[in-house]
Enzyme design. Structure first.
Site, PDB file in Angstrom:
ATOM      1  N   ASP A   1       2.236  -1.589  -4.014  1.00  0.00           N
ATOM      2  CA  ASP A   1       0.861  -1.455  -3.144  1.00  0.00           C
ATOM      3  C   ASP A   1      -0.121  -0.616  -4.582  1.00  0.00           C
ATOM      4  O   ASP A   1      -0.951  -0.271  -3.819  1.00  0.00           O
ATOM      5  CB  ASP A   1       1.028  -0.557  -1.806  1.00  0.00           C
ATOM      6  CG  ASP A   1      -0.356  -0.737  -1.514  1.00  0.00           C
ATOM      7  OD1 ASP A   1      -1.625  -1.080  -1.054  1.00  0.00           O
ATOM      8  OD2 ASP A   1      -0.564   0.523  -0.095  1.00  0.00           O
TER       9      ASP A   1
ATOM     10  N   HIS B   1       5.004  -3.923   2.465  1.00  0.00           N
ATOM     11  CA  HIS B   1       4.898  -2.519   1.610  1.00  0.00           C
ATOM     12  C   HIS B   1       4.728  -1.720   2.902  1.00  0.00           C
ATOM     13  O   HIS B   1       3.428  -0.991   3.205  1.00  0.00           O
ATOM     14  CB  HIS B   1       3.387  -2.794   0.770  1.00  0.00           C
ATOM     15  CG  HIS B   1       2.271  -3.027   1.489  1.00  0.00           C
ATOM     16  ND1 HIS B   1       1.892  -3.968   2.352  1.00  0.00           N
ATOM     17  CD2 HIS B   1       1.055  -2.268   1.680  1.00  0.00           C
ATOM     18  CE1 HIS B   1       0.586  -4.104   2.983  1.00  0.00           C
ATOM     19  NE2 HIS B   1      -0.321  -3.354   2.394  1.00  0.00           N
TER      20      HIS B   1
ATOM     21  N   GLU C   1      -3.617 -10.181   3.381  1.00  0.00           N
ATOM     22  CA  GLU C   1      -3.591  -9.100   4.023  1.00  0.00           C
ATOM     23  C   GLU C   1      -4.698  -9.139   4.990  1.00  0.00           C
ATOM     24  O   GLU C   1      -5.466  -8.262   4.867  1.00  0.00           O
ATOM     25  CB  GLU C   1      -3.445  -7.904   2.683  1.00  0.00           C
ATOM     26  CG  GLU C   1      -3.055  -6.050   3.744  1.00  0.00           C
ATOM     27  CD  GLU C   1      -3.108  -5.560   2.608  1.00  0.00           C
ATOM     28  OE1 GLU C   1      -2.215  -4.942   2.641  1.00  0.00           O
ATOM     29  OE2 GLU C   1      -4.152  -5.456   1.784  1.00  0.00           O
TER      30      GLU C   1
ATOM     31  N   HIS D   1      -4.855  -5.809   9.645  1.00  0.00           N
ATOM     32  CA  HIS D   1      -5.290  -4.270   8.249  1.00  0.00           C
ATOM     33  C   HIS D   1      -5.004  -3.498   8.875  1.00  0.00           C
ATOM     34  O   HIS D   1      -4.560  -3.096  10.018  1.00  0.00           O
ATOM     35  CB  HIS D   1      -5.848  -5.093   7.430  1.00  0.00           C
ATOM     36  CG  HIS D   1      -6.199  -4.326   5.847  1.00  0.00           C
ATOM     37  ND1 HIS D   1      -6.977  -3.273   6.422  1.00  0.00           N
ATOM     38  CD2 HIS D   1      -5.292  -3.929   5.058  1.00  0.00           C
ATOM     39  CE1 HIS D   1      -7.051  -2.536   5.212  1.00  0.00           C
ATOM     40  NE2 HIS D   1      -5.359  -3.296   4.627  1.00  0.00           N
TER      41      HIS D   1
ATOM     42  N   HIS E   1       3.808  -6.581  -2.961  1.00  0.00           N
ATOM     43  CA  HIS E   1       2.382  -6.173  -2.679  1.00  0.00           C
ATOM     44  C   HIS E   1       1.893  -5.536  -3.573  1.00  0.00           C
ATOM     45  O   HIS E   1       2.246  -4.471  -4.086  1.00  0.00           O
ATOM     46  CB  HIS E   1       2.461  -5.135  -1.181  1.00  0.00           C
ATOM     47  CG  HIS E   1       0.609  -5.671  -0.895  1.00  0.00           C
ATOM     48  ND1 HIS E   1       0.028  -6.432   0.331  1.00  0.00           N
ATOM     49  CD2 HIS E   1      -0.691  -4.404  -1.131  1.00  0.00           C
ATOM     50  CE1 HIS E   1      -1.141  -6.142   0.385  1.00  0.00           C
ATOM     51  NE2 HIS E   1      -1.156  -5.117  -0.143  1.00  0.00           N
TER      52      HIS E   1
ATOM     53  N   HIS F   1       0.719  -2.695   8.539  1.00  0.00           N
ATOM     54  CA  HIS F   1       0.183  -2.845   9.569  1.00  0.00           C
ATOM     55  C   HIS F   1       0.007  -2.927  10.100  1.00  0.00           C
ATOM     56  O   HIS F   1      -1.093  -2.274  11.337  1.00  0.00           O
ATOM     57  CB  HIS F   1      -1.166  -3.233   8.776  1.00  0.00           C
ATOM     58  CG  HIS F   1      -1.935  -2.921   6.848  1.00  0.00           C
ATOM     59  ND1 HIS F   1      -2.450  -1.735   7.003  1.00  0.00           N
ATOM     60  CD2 HIS F   1      -1.232  -3.283   5.747  1.00  0.00           C
ATOM     61  CE1 HIS F   1      -3.231  -1.529   5.450  1.00  0.00           C
ATOM     62  NE2 HIS F   1      -1.844  -2.259   4.581  1.00  0.00           N
TER      63      HIS F   1
ATOM     64  N   ASP G   1      -2.484  -5.699  -5.142  1.00  0.00           N
ATOM     65  CA  ASP G   1      -4.256  -5.547  -4.776  1.00  0.00           C
ATOM     66  C   ASP G   1      -5.310  -5.816  -5.664  1.00  0.00           C
ATOM     67  O   ASP G   1      -6.505  -4.983  -5.854  1.00  0.00           O
ATOM     68  CB  ASP G   1      -4.492  -4.408  -3.458  1.00  0.00           C
ATOM     69  CG  ASP G   1      -4.517  -4.680  -2.420  1.00  0.00           C
ATOM     70  OD1 ASP G   1      -4.981  -5.824  -1.869  1.00  0.00           O
ATOM     71  OD2 ASP G   1      -3.242  -3.888  -2.012  1.00  0.00           O
TER      72      ASP G   1
END
Length: 433
Positions: A314, A244, A150, A177, A48, A223, A50
């Site tokens: 993450d 993650h 995600e 999420h 993961h 999540h 972002d």
């Protein structure tokens, strides 16, 4: 000719020289060297990252403004991925929960676009959609890019949208999420939306999981609430991942995974990819370090074994990281710590990449077994989706249209009965005018 004693002495001397010559490189072969050597042979698959979110926030997705080899204000760029021995990066397509029931699908498309662009416009990257492509990418010394959505709100409760995202290269999606969807429950209570009792994965949610199995898309439970995760683990035909998440036993945060759920994950043959965010590691922003991260690995290995563990950093999605693990170049520091804790090289090879490859292969195997299954035509009910912005396909009211459009609209879309009614209404309106 040497005497017997001289020959024995010379043989002993040679043996001593060989011994010291062997000991010298061993004593100089540090855990740091071992970590880098191991990661050269088994480069990391990171579950993961972002970066795409930061590209939107910092640059409005204008790739022409930056050089991805060296990007400021972030923890990820090509140079640091290479330094950290990251061979495959799952890049998250993240759209904030505020977009749910609004423009989530459009925003998701834009984030897929920026990932596809950065992974096709830079020769160091390579966009991959199959496990074989991922393996080939390693042989070519490329950084493989896997696209992961995600948050299930990105599909707007639409299986056709899910299928179209798959066509664009998406190979993983987390069911939620930090907000519930109409069909799955989040681990977060931040948003008070789609509250349900004792229905953490609805019938439509199960249809989403089934369609992901059919497509060959990895189901991600990071999540998701524990109840949603359990329901998914029991329903999915393929292994799933927590891309993650860390150990709840070590840090009792709702984003982490309790031991009983880890046992269910093992039955599923899935994978938990340990998150490095400080709040999920030490339950504090200020105190986390590499040793705390290793505690999570040690505990999860004790509960389910090293065959079900990976790494999901993450980076770019969290605000703070442990001391010594501040960016993606620092991954060897983590492997060095695990070596110091007597993890074997075989166990770490599994953690670094082999476990993820196994899961991806099994997901594709399930897909192949379902090749004769037709695409699902399950639709969510309007009562479940509760979205006033959804268009209901019915003829528009004649009172809402100009007089020259009302009849033609009814002719095109309406039944004969509705056409007669529209004609009568039109004549009455003309008469009373």
């Amino acid at each position: 000719m040497l005497s017997g004693k001289s020959a024995l002495w010379l043989q002993s001397l040679r043996a001593l020289v060989v011994f010291f010559s062997l000991c010298q490189p061993i004593s100089g072969y540090s855990e740091r060297d071992r970590a880098h050597d191991l990661m050269t042979r088994y480069p990391l698959i990171d579950g993961h990252n972002d970066l795409a979110l930061q590209l939107r926030i910092l640059h409005n997705n204008r790739l022409s403004q930056i050089d991805l080899h060296n990007v400021s204000k972030v923890a990820t760029d090509i140079s640091r991925l290479q330094a950290g021995h990251v061979q495959t990066q799952m890049f998250a397509v993240y759209v904030m929960c505020g977009a749910q029931q609004k423009d989530a699908v459009r925003l998701t498309m834009e984030q897929i676009d920026v990932i596809r662009r950065m992974c096709t416009e830079y020769p160091d990257f390579e966009l991959v959609t199959t496990v074989q492509e991922l393996k080939n990418s390693e042989l070519r010394r490329k950084i493989a890019c896997v696209i992961s959505i995600e948050g299930g709100h990105s599909i707007d409760s639409s299986l056709p949208a899910l299928r179209m995202f798959y066509q664009l290269g998406v190979r993983s999606m987390s069911l939620t999420h930090s907000c519930n969807t109409p069909w799955a429950e989040s681990s977060s209570k931040l948003y008070n939306v789609f509250q349900r009792q004792n229905n953490s994965l609805t019938q439509f949610g199960k249809a989403v999981v089934e369609e992901m199995n059919r497509l060959g898309m990895i189901v991600d439970l990071s999540h998701a609430s524990w109840d949603t995760a359990l329901a998914t683990l029991k329903h999915s035909k393929a292994p799933v991942i927590f891309s993650h998440s860390s150990s709840y036993f070590i840090c009792n945060h709702s984003r982490n995974v309790p031991d009983w759920l880890l046992q269910e994950l093992k039955k599923n043959r899935g994978l938990i990819m340990v998150n490095l965010h400080s709040k999920f590691i030490s339950c504090s922003d200020a105190e986390a370090n590499v040793s705390h991260v290793a505690d999570h690995f040690d505990h999860i290995k004790k509960v389910i074994g090293a065959k079900f563990i990976g790494v999901g950093g993450d980076f770019e999605g969290a605000t703070s990281f442990p001391h010594g693990l501040e960016d993606v170049s620092k991954y060897p520091t983590l492997i060095q710590e695990l070596l110091r804790r007597n993890w074997t090289e075989d166990e770490l090879a599994d953690v670094l990449r082999r476990n993820f490859l196994r899961v991806f292969e099994e997901v594709e195997r399930v897909r192949d077994n379902l090749v004769s299954t037709h695409p699902s035509e399950v639709h969510i009910s309007l009562e479940e989706v509760q979205n006033p912005c959804r268009l209901v396909l019915r003829p528009p009211s004649p009172r809402g249209l100009p007089s020259d459009q009302s009849s033609s609209s009814m002719v095109e879309h309406g039944s004969p009965g509705l056409l007669i009614l529209a004609t009568v209404l039109l004549l009455l309106s003309l008469f009373f005018d």
